[in-house]
Write a protein that holds these residues in place. Structure first.
Motif, PDB file in Angstrom:
ATOM      1  N   ALA A 110      29.445 -49.028  32.648  1.00 19.61           N
ATOM      2  CA  ALA A 110      30.931 -49.542  33.626  1.00 19.61           C
ATOM      3  C   ALA A 110      31.261 -47.761  33.228  1.00 19.61           C
ATOM      4  O   ALA A 110      32.378 -46.892  34.278  1.00 19.61           O
ATOM      5  N   TRP A 111      30.685 -47.273  31.981  1.00 21.54           N
ATOM      6  CA  TRP A 111      30.874 -45.872  31.776  1.00 21.54           C
ATOM      7  C   TRP A 111      30.174 -44.708  33.105  1.00 21.54           C
ATOM      8  O   TRP A 111      30.514 -43.259  33.060  1.00 21.54           O
ATOM      9  N   VAL A 112      29.081 -45.104  33.262  1.00 12.54           N
ATOM     10  CA  VAL A 112      28.712 -44.612  33.804  1.00 12.54           C
ATOM     11  C   VAL A 112      29.002 -44.442  35.356  1.00 12.54           C
ATOM     12  O   VAL A 112      29.118 -43.476  36.344  1.00 12.54           O
ATOM     13  N   LEU A 113      29.352 -45.929  35.922  1.00 13.97           N
ATOM     14  CA  LEU A 113      30.182 -45.796  37.248  1.00 13.97           C
ATOM     15  C   LEU A 113      31.523 -44.709  37.994  1.00 13.97           C
ATOM     16  O   LEU A 113      31.570 -44.150  38.547  1.00 13.97           O
ATOM     17  N   ALA A 114      32.381 -44.788  36.300  1.00  7.76           N
ATOM     18  CA  ALA A 114      32.972 -44.050  36.562  1.00  7.76           C
ATOM     19  C   ALA A 114      32.962 -42.696  36.294  1.00  7.76           C
ATOM     20  O   ALA A 114      34.003 -41.760  36.683  1.00  7.76           O
ATOM     21  N   ALA A 115      31.826 -41.944  36.071  1.00  8.20           N
ATOM     22  CA  ALA A 115      31.768 -40.512  35.450  1.00  8.20           C
ATOM     23  C   ALA A 115      32.229 -39.601  36.977  1.00  8.20           C
ATOM     24  O   ALA A 115      32.550 -38.502  36.186  1.00  8.20           O
ATOM     25  N   PRO A 116      31.284 -40.009  38.002  1.00  9.63           N
ATOM     26  CA  PRO A 116      31.612 -38.843  38.950  1.00  9.63           C
ATOM     27  C   PRO A 116      32.844 -38.777  39.974  1.00  9.63           C
ATOM     28  O   PRO A 116      33.630 -40.452  39.633  1.00  9.63           O
ATOM     29  N   ARG A 117      33.356 -37.307  39.772  1.00 12.09           N
ATOM     30  CA  ARG A 117      34.942 -38.215  39.915  1.00 12.09           C
ATOM     31  C   ARG A 117      34.788 -39.237  42.252  1.00 12.09           C
ATOM     32  O   ARG A 117      35.203 -39.350  42.258  1.00 12.09           O
ATOM     33  N   LEU A 118      33.473 -38.980  43.001  1.00  7.25           N
ATOM     34  CA  LEU A 118      32.823 -40.236  44.158  1.00  7.25           C
ATOM     35  C   LEU A 118      32.437 -41.575  43.440  1.00  7.25           C
ATOM     36  O   LEU A 118      32.016 -42.231  44.837  1.00  7.25           O
ATOM     37  N   GLY A 119      32.031 -41.745  42.545  1.00  4.45           N
ATOM     38  CA  GLY A 119      31.563 -42.483  41.780  1.00  4.45           C
ATOM     39  C   GLY A 119      29.322 -42.505  42.066  1.00  4.45           C
ATOM     40  O   GLY A 119      29.564 -41.897  41.895  1.00  4.45           O
ATOM     41  N   CYS A 120      29.387 -43.115  42.101  1.00  4.16           N
ATOM     42  CA  CYS A 120      27.685 -44.051  42.381  1.00  4.16           C
ATOM     43  C   CYS A 120      27.800 -44.390  43.643  1.00  4.16           C
ATOM     44  O   CYS A 120      27.715 -45.648  43.923  1.00  4.16           O
ATOM     45  N   LEU A 121      26.201 -43.856  44.920  1.00  3.17           N
ATOM     46  CA  LEU A 121      26.257 -44.451  45.431  1.00  3.17           C
ATOM     47  C   LEU A 121      25.032 -44.878  45.452  1.00  3.17           C
ATOM     48  O   LEU A 121      24.148 -43.805  44.905  1.00  3.17           O
ATOM     49  N   ASN A 122      24.889 -45.810  45.972  1.00  6.22           N
ATOM     50  CA  ASN A 122      23.799 -46.272  45.807  1.00  6.22           C
ATOM     51  C   ASN A 122      21.956 -46.345  47.313  1.00  6.22           C
ATOM     52  O   ASN A 122      22.765 -46.846  48.121  1.00  6.22           O
ATOM     53  N   ILE A 123      21.386 -46.124  47.193  1.00  3.57           N
ATOM     54  CA  ILE A 123      20.297 -46.044  48.422  1.00  3.57           C
ATOM     55  C   ILE A 123      19.501 -47.123  48.334  1.00  3.57           C
ATOM     56  O   ILE A 123      19.168 -47.932  47.350  1.00  3.57           O
ATOM     57  N   HIS A 124      19.829 -48.316  48.877  1.00  8.40           N
ATOM     58  CA  HIS A 124      19.726 -49.839  48.893  1.00  8.40           C
ATOM     59  C   HIS A 124      18.736 -50.531  50.115  1.00  8.40           C
ATOM     60  O   HIS A 124      18.810 -49.920  51.487  1.00  8.40           O
ATOM     61  N   GLN A 183      15.923 -38.760  29.999  1.00 10.51           N
ATOM     62  CA  GLN A 183      15.106 -39.651  29.757  1.00 10.51           C
ATOM     63  C   GLN A 183      15.065 -40.821  28.823  1.00 10.51           C
ATOM     64  O   GLN A 183      14.995 -41.086  28.497  1.00 10.51           O
ATOM     65  N   PRO A 184      16.493 -41.395  29.336  1.00 10.70           N
ATOM     66  CA  PRO A 184      16.687 -42.247  28.254  1.00 10.70           C
ATOM     67  C   PRO A 184      16.926 -43.227  28.691  1.00 10.70           C
ATOM     68  O   PRO A 184      15.551 -43.966  30.194  1.00 10.70           O
ATOM     69  N   ARG A 185      15.888 -43.977  27.783  1.00  6.91           N
ATOM     70  CA  ARG A 185      15.562 -45.733  27.358  1.00  6.91           C
ATOM     71  C   ARG A 185      16.418 -46.625  27.711  1.00  6.91           C
ATOM     72  O   ARG A 185      16.116 -47.706  27.923  1.00  6.91           O
ATOM     73  N   GLY A 186      17.603 -45.848  27.390  1.00  8.50           N
ATOM     74  CA  GLY A 186      19.017 -47.257  27.687  1.00  8.50           C
ATOM     75  C   GLY A 186      20.236 -46.926  28.462  1.00  8.50           C
ATOM     76  O   GLY A 186      20.715 -44.958  27.794  1.00  8.50           O
ATOM     77  N   LEU A 187      21.357 -46.918  28.652  1.00  8.89           N
ATOM     78  CA  LEU A 187      22.480 -46.868  28.242  1.00  8.89           C
ATOM     79  C   LEU A 187      24.030 -47.096  28.269  1.00  8.89           C
ATOM     80  O   LEU A 187      24.731 -47.045  28.153  1.00  8.89           O
ATOM     81  N   ARG A 188      22.980 -47.994  27.416  1.00  6.40           N
ATOM     82  CA  ARG A 188      24.250 -49.190  26.698  1.00  6.40           C
ATOM     83  C   ARG A 188      24.795 -48.379  25.178  1.00  6.40           C
ATOM     84  O   ARG A 188      24.338 -48.172  24.442  1.00  6.40           O
ATOM     85  N   LEU A 189      26.225 -48.254  25.331  1.00  5.42           N
ATOM     86  CA  LEU A 189      26.720 -47.124  24.907  1.00  5.42           C
ATOM     87  C   LEU A 189      26.588 -48.173  23.358  1.00  5.42           C
ATOM     88  O   LEU A 189      25.958 -47.856  22.083  1.00  5.42           O
ATOM     89  N   ASP A 190      26.419 -49.308  22.933  1.00  2.00           N
ATOM     90  CA  ASP A 190      26.199 -50.861  22.160  1.00  2.00           C
ATOM     91  C   ASP A 190      24.788 -51.230  21.744  1.00  2.00           C
ATOM     92  O   ASP A 190      24.788 -51.968  21.636  1.00  2.00           O
ATOM     93  N   GLY A 191      24.024 -50.691  22.851  1.00  4.87           N
ATOM     94  CA  GLY A 191      22.283 -51.641  22.941  1.00  4.87           C
ATOM     95  C   GLY A 191      21.667 -50.912  22.085  1.00  4.87           C
ATOM     96  O   GLY A 191      21.966 -49.909  21.461  1.00  4.87           O
ATOM     97  N   ARG A 192      20.458 -51.612  21.969  1.00  7.08           N
ATOM     98  CA  ARG A 192      19.583 -50.646  21.233  1.00  7.08           C
ATOM     99  C   ARG A 192      19.238 -49.253  21.327  1.00  7.08           C
ATOM    100  O   ARG A 192      18.886 -48.825  20.334  1.00  7.08           O
TER     101      ARG A 192
END
Length: 323
Positions: free
Chosen positions: A102-116, A62-71
């Motif tokens: 970007a680092w999250v989007l690139a982490a999985p082999r097939l990328g990130c799939l969104n249900i919109h 349960q991260p409060r954020g995902l930016r490696l240079d953020g708060r």
């Protein structure tokens, strides 16, 4: 197929449960928003996704954020370690609530799939179900999208339309779209496993944005046409609830339908009140309210509410106050 799942509310929980039950998938990590205070006691409550994940003994972060240079850089670094250790083939994202860098989007082999919950490019953004009903759209649907760094701008992998019925509220449409989204993401991932998943760019025309619902929008403007007000009432059910003030008290209006013909009275004026409902003059046409709620009370049919609160022709509704 090893999956990371990122989501928070009930819409996402439906998809997580479907993936967990489907053959050929392993949920190796669940990301969800931190627990939030809720209820009258404002006690910390886990998200719907977390509740399901814990019940099924799935690992949760349960991260409060995902930016490696953020708060919340420390949280982001811990999440990065967990995602890298998961060695996922894909990440499924559904109403997560955090922007993926970007680092999250690139982490999985097939990328990130969104249900919109819309037929992209219509209703990009935070509140596609509400806005589709409010705008009077005849249909909506679900798009499975390959995520990129834009706001719902990625390539479309699968989509399916769903009609918006005349009586649909955001609550009822949410449930239909959640079930549809769960089915489509399974199909998309099965296609990916066969190397048969292909993205197509979103059309450049027809882009609209579903801005987040502001509580101030819940206050009804009686100068609008009756059809517009009726749609807003359905769009704001179950939250935040369309509001109007009468005799110094704020009511929430839950069910209403426009009536033919004009009312010879100023907008907001009650022109009839009986067991059939409460008829109110609008900027154009009349609105019959058949279910409403007093502050602190329960949702009641109009006939039942009228037995305990006198509403008569000539009384006038005004805008409510945001809760």
């Amino acid at each position: 197929m090893r999956l990371v799942f990122a989501g928070t509310p009930e819409f996402a929980r439906v998809a997580l449960e479907r993936l967990h039950q489907a053959a050929g998938f392993e949920i190796v990590l669940v990301l969800t928003q931190p627990d939030r205070p809720a209820g009258r006691g404002l006690k910390l409550q886990p998200s719907a996704v977390k509740q399901f994940a814990l019940a099924e003994a799935l690992p949760v972060a349960q991260p409060r954020g995902l930016r490696l240079d953020g708060r919340w850089a420390d949280d982001a670094a811990a999440a990065r370690d967990a995602i890298e250790a998961a060695q996922a083939d894909a990440m499924v994202v559904a109403a997560y609530g955090l922007i993926l860098p970007a680092w999250v989007l690139a982490a999985p082999r097939l990328g990130c799939l969104n249900i919109h919950a819309s037929l992209l490019p219509r209703w990009r953004g935070a509140a596609p179900i509400h806005r589709a009903i409010e705008a009077g759209d005849a249909e909506t649907g679900v798009t499975i999208m390959q995520m990129d760094e834009g706001l719902d701008t990625g390539g479309m992998l699968r989509s399916q339309a769903l009609p918006i019925e005349p009586g649909d509220t955001t609550g009822s449409l949410h449930d239909k779209l959640a079930a549809l989204g769960a089915d489509l993401i399974v199909q998309a991932l099965q296609d990916a496993g066969r190397d048969a998943l292909r993205a197509r760019p979103q059309p450049a025309e027809g882009v609209t944005y579903a801005h987040k619902i502001d509580k101030a929008e819940a206050q009804l403007d009686w100068s609008q046409p009756a059809e517009v007000i009726a749609r807003r009432i359905r769009a704001f059910d179950p939250a935040p609830g369309a509001q109007a003030r009468l005799s110094g008290e704020v009511f929430k209006l839950w069910r209403a339908q426009p009536l033919p013909g004009e009312a010879e009275a100023p907008p907001g004026t009650v022109v009839a009140a009986d067991a059939g409902g409460i008829d109110i003059a609008c900027g154009t046409g009349r609105l019959r309210v058949t279910e409403l709620q007093r502050a602190g009370g329960r949702r009641l049919p109009a006939a039942q509410l009228l037995r305990g609160f006198a509403i008569a022709p000539g009384m006038r509704f005004s805008a409510g106050e945001a809760a």
